[in-house]
Design a protein around this motif. Sequence first.
Motif, mmCIF file in Angstrom:
data_model
loop_
_atom_site.group_PDB
_atom_site.id
_atom_site.type_symbol
_atom_site.label_atom_id
_atom_site.label_comp_id
_atom_site.label_asym_id
_atom_site.label_seq_id
_atom_site.Cartn_x
_atom_site.Cartn_y
_atom_site.Cartn_z
ATOM 1 N N ALA A 122 0.842 -1.187 0.000
ATOM 2 C CA ALA A 122 0.000 0.000 0.000
ATOM 3 C C ALA A 122 0.879 1.239 0.000
ATOM 4 C CB ALA A 122 -0.881 -0.010 1.243
ATOM 5 N N PRO A 123 0.382 2.341 -0.590
ATOM 6 C CA PRO A 123 1.187 3.565 -0.610
ATOM 7 C C PRO A 123 1.445 4.112 0.793
ATOM 8 C CG PRO A 123 -0.964 3.929 -1.656
ATOM 9 C CD PRO A 123 -0.854 2.475 -1.392
ATOM 10 N N ILE A 124 0.468 4.011 1.686
ATOM 11 C CA ILE A 124 0.688 4.506 3.036
ATOM 12 C C ILE A 124 1.214 3.369 3.882
ATOM 13 C CG2 ILE A 124 -0.349 5.594 5.065
ATOM 14 C CD1 ILE A 124 -0.451 7.383 2.675
ATOM 15 N N SER A 125 2.524 3.258 3.921
ATOM 16 C CA SER A 125 3.157 2.208 4.719
ATOM 17 C C SER A 125 4.623 2.586 4.801
ATOM 18 C CB SER A 125 3.014 0.849 4.017
ATOM 19 O OG SER A 125 3.661 0.899 2.761
ATOM 20 N N ARG A 126 5.372 1.883 5.627
ATOM 21 C CA ARG A 126 6.795 2.202 5.738
ATOM 22 C C ARG A 126 7.454 2.039 4.375
ATOM 23 N NH1 ARG A 126 11.263 1.321 9.995
ATOM 24 N NH2 ARG A 126 9.586 1.948 11.352
ATOM 25 N N GLU A 127 7.137 0.939 3.673
ATOM 26 C CA GLU A 127 7.790 0.742 2.375
ATOM 27 C C GLU A 127 7.371 1.815 1.379
ATOM 28 O OE1 GLU A 127 6.011 -1.357 4.137
ATOM 29 O OE2 GLU A 127 5.029 -2.906 2.956
ATOM 30 N N GLY A 128 6.111 2.276 1.514
ATOM 31 C CA GLY A 128 5.654 3.358 0.653
ATOM 32 C C GLY A 128 6.478 4.614 0.885
ATOM 33 N N ALA A 129 6.727 4.906 2.175
ATOM 34 C CA ALA A 129 7.529 6.080 2.507
ATOM 35 C C ALA A 129 8.944 5.940 1.962
ATOM 36 C CB ALA A 129 7.558 6.272 4.022
ATOM 37 N N LEU A 130 9.470 4.714 2.041
ATOM 38 C CA LEU A 130 10.829 4.502 1.552
ATOM 39 C C LEU A 130 10.897 4.675 0.030
ATOM 40 C CD1 LEU A 130 11.821 1.540 3.849
ATOM 41 C CD2 LEU A 130 12.897 3.783 3.777
ATOM 42 N N VAL A 131 9.811 4.288 -0.656
ATOM 43 C CA VAL A 131 9.777 4.497 -2.103
ATOM 44 C C VAL A 131 9.796 5.992 -2.409
ATOM 45 C CG1 VAL A 131 8.375 4.260 -4.170
ATOM 46 C CG2 VAL A 131 8.659 2.319 -2.647
ATOM 47 N N MET A 132 9.029 6.764 -1.608
ATOM 48 C CA MET A 132 9.046 8.213 -1.792
ATOM 49 C C MET A 132 10.462 8.757 -1.599
ATOM 50 S SD MET A 132 6.133 9.126 -2.652
ATOM 51 C CE MET A 132 5.863 10.860 -2.369
ATOM 52 N N ASN A 133 11.105 8.283 -0.529
ATOM 53 C CA ASN A 133 12.492 8.689 -0.254
ATOM 54 C C ASN A 133 13.344 8.447 -1.500
ATOM 55 O OD1 ASN A 133 14.916 6.902 -0.060
ATOM 56 N ND2 ASN A 133 15.216 7.918 1.919
ATOM 57 N N ASN A 134 13.183 7.239 -2.074
ATOM 58 C CA ASN A 134 13.979 6.885 -3.246
ATOM 59 C C ASN A 134 13.679 7.806 -4.426
ATOM 60 O OD1 ASN A 134 15.299 3.678 -3.593
ATOM 61 N ND2 ASN A 134 14.783 4.606 -1.640
ATOM 62 N N LEU A 135 12.395 8.115 -4.597
ATOM 63 C CA LEU A 135 12.016 8.989 -5.707
ATOM 64 C C LEU A 135 12.687 10.349 -5.585
ATOM 65 C CD1 LEU A 135 8.225 8.350 -6.341
ATOM 66 C CD2 LEU A 135 10.161 7.965 -7.885
ATOM 67 N N PHE A 136 12.605 10.915 -4.386
ATOM 68 C CA PHE A 136 13.177 12.244 -4.202
ATOM 69 C C PHE A 136 14.690 12.220 -4.326
ATOM 70 C CE2 PHE A 136 9.031 13.211 -2.298
ATOM 71 C CZ PHE A 136 8.761 14.369 -2.994
#
Lengths: 669, 400
Positions: A349-363
């Motif tokens: 799911a987008p709202i999850s720790r892994e989702g946040a880490l994906v955002m980190n990676n994107l930025f």
Amino acid sequence: MPYENSMIIELGHYALILALVVSALQSVLPVWGALKHDTRLTATAPTLAYLSFALVLLAFLALTHAYITSDFSVFNVFENSHTDKPLIYKISGVWGNHEGSILLWVLILVLFGALVAAFGKNLPAELKATTLGTQGWVSFAFLLFVVTASNPFLRLEQPPVQGQDLNPMLQDIGLAIHPPLLYIGYVGFSIVFSFASAALLLGRLDAAWARWVRPWVLASWIFLTLGIAMGSYWAYYELGWGGWWFWDPVENASFMPWLTGTALMHSALVMEKRDSLKVWTVFLAIVTFSLSLLGTFLVRSGVLTSVHAFAVDPARGIFILTILIIFICGSLALFAMRAPLLRKGGIFAPISREGALVMNNLFLTTATAAVFFGTLYPLILEAATGDKISVGAPFFNLTFAPIMVPVLIMMPFGQLLAWKRGDLWGVTQRLTGAFVLTLLSAIALGWWMGGNHIFAVIGFGFALWAIFGSLWEIWDRVQLKKVGPVRAWKRFWGLPKTVWSTALGHLGIGLTALGIVTTSVYETETVLVMKPGETRQIGEYDVTYKGNRDHEGPNYVERVAYFDLKQDNKFLHEMAPTKRVYNASGRPMSETSIVSFGFSQVYFAVGDETEDGGIVTRIYHKPLILLIWIGCLVMSLGGFIGMIDRRLRVGAPKPAQKQRKKQQQGAAA
Amino acid sequence: MTFWILIALLTLAVALAVLIPLQRQQAVQEAHASDVEVFKAQLKEIDADLESGALDADLAEAARIEVSRRLLAAHKAAKQIKTGGSHKLRTRASSLLVVLVMPLAALALYLSYGSPDLPDDPYEQRLARMNQNQASIKEMIAQTEAHLANNPDDGRGWQVLAPIYMRSGEYTKAAKAFQQAIRTMGDLPDLKMGLAEALIFEADGKVNDVAFALLQDLEKVAPDAVKPRFYIAVALGQQGKRQQAIALWQKLIAQAEPDASWLPIANSYLADLQNEEKPTEKEKTKNVDDAQSTAAQKEPLLKNPDAETVRAASEMSATDRQQMITQMVDQLKTRLYTDGGSLAEWQRLIRSQIILDDTAEAQNALCKAIAAFKENADANKTLELLASKMGVSPSSDCKK
């Protein structure tokens, strides 16, 4: 005579050449063995890795010996050393030049091979063999470069009486340590690249792989962080311009792998925990090392000085460029062939720790792209049209900084979100305390800095949010209010290392950001001509120029200017910036004088003397600037705690025999 | 020889180290066993997290299911892949690579890139050797002097001794020795040239009338010889016959071999003369400071040699090189003593003379420099610093 007819240099040269041949074996035998499941061949991998390291070390020591004894029969020593140089700079002179620094590069490359051989006991034999084999390809390519195109062991039959001395700018303790640190980081990512290539070759990429590779990512990342910080501090105090980061291509060259390395560190976590983001993680591993290679090419080929200067003597640059292209294209081709087979992982799911880490990676990757274009665009433009433009701080401040703001904002959320499915509203509620704290301190800090500078307060807010938010996880987990001080204390110490590691890593980012914001907004620079005996008021300080005195160093003469720094008639410190001239090269250098008050610094540099006996003096006040580097230290500490986490050293599967023996012993007892 | 034995031993040790794992029976490790270990450890971590409160019960359960699934997959994979043992042919081929190809490749590469006939030559050793040479030269001079005192008509003895005096900077003695040689052996061109040179060096680069006459004689005998004309050109410059000097330099340069060692010096003389010409046409009053700064901007005569020059120098014989260096230093000296120069140039001269171990000359130059920069407090400070480093006291050691 003790040295009569000793052949240390030539032995070193032979060791280097033997290392080249050994690395050729290392790139063939283990991989062949792994692909054919031949245990004898795979078993040669650690031995070959140790041997490569031992031989390159031998060569490196031989060269160092030549530097220490000022043996100008070695062309490289003649070009970069001088008998009057203090011992430490004779040693650092080894890597203060092109050939020697590439040798150091290779030494660290084979060191990492040896480390994997030694500490990789928990790795499956074939993965280990293939990883070391891939590392062998990299070593082979660079050793070939060293021996044929950049050989530090070339000799002069009739040695000149004196050497040409090391560039005075490099005769500094900071630059003695900076390259080795930076290289350990840079080159360390080669082993991550080798792990990735090995996984692709063997077609096996799973959560376990991510765990095996994580300590190596962390180790490289720590050293790269320290290396970059060290380089930045060196530029700050040695160059005498008061700046600490110039968005210079050389700096960017080390910063880009740091950004993708940071992304890799986070995506490997997702891969380990959730068995997903596999393709992306492997891609990042390849990209990170490719950027390291690109950095080496930029710094070492001379392409930065001028594209045209590079074109005049392109032999070395072309060689590195060829290595670069072979490794990047080769690994990407392998990636393209194998990656489709890997695409299978947990959905999330987008709202999850892994989702946040994906955002980190994107930025982080977007930020890397910004730095990448800012660094390469001028070069490409110059090569294509001959126009020389420079992309300076304004470009990077406009592109890089806005990308970092959401990263700072999201960091605390990421820390608190649970894996798989997170509760954003719940996390927001839990972070209310941190938010209030941030708001109050940002306003307080802005007021205390005496400014009604609204942007500064916003900047403080972002930085402090990262600081308080990162620590909030610890507060949140200890549950002081719920369980009482005694149990809270126990919980505090019982927190998993990963929690500490994350909190400190993010705290470091916050501290660095705070230092950057404060310094950029509130720093002052004063340039003035001072006459002996004169007192001037600079901001809150009174500065008196007392006069100057000449002083002779081991290989330079310098004129030391003495200043008294006072505040409210209270003597604080005597500042003594100098201007040096190095005897051998006749080159002038200015040495700054810096004093710290808390995290802030006052910085003095002197320029030329004027005809009427005055001296050009530059005085900077740099509030909270030390936080920039302290933040880097804290980040590295976080990385270090993550690396020593016992969980990363999962025991190796014990051979059946030993286990049986243990059982028998147990039964006997 | 020891070197080759060491190399052989090193290669042998490396080959043996690789052969050991190749020849030994390896325990068969179960593939994927490592993965199983990792997933088992992950399961334990989940339990620990649950206990410490880091994970909720339902999240822990979900994570456990996920890891268990991976664990099962790893088990399954472990059964599918059988790790083979080894293959005789492969082992043999690899051993052959290690034992034969590796040493041969290393040796071939080393022979093409290495310099096996060049031992180390650290600074200390070189210094000791230089001192030794100096000592033996002094001894030789003393012996020859004693011999010539008894046999003053031994022309060959004087002929040998004179250039040695020249090299050790004793130009007065050298001039006398050349004169003695000429007296006993006749007007040989070499001897006359030597005498002229000794006289010029004795006068700190100034070509006096005697020397000039000698040079003109020599030019008449051998109009194409370079050396006499070189000094004639210098002399013409000193005599203020600028146009003649320029013409001669240009002729010399035009006729020179492209790699002649004196060519840079000649070019610099020519450039000096041509530069001198321009300002005198425009403005006759020259500011002293101006002159100094232009002198500093000019390509210095004796800069630190660049890499190319040193490479070239390393190919010369030892005496040629020594001569080249001495010549360059002497040229600089001649120019500074006659025309003056910038502080940096004086410092360079003094440093070069120290390196050439010509302490007396260095002291001399220092005194001259101090005299030249009497008015300039800054320069004096620097020079005094240099003096204290050399152990020279300007007030007592510098006599007028």
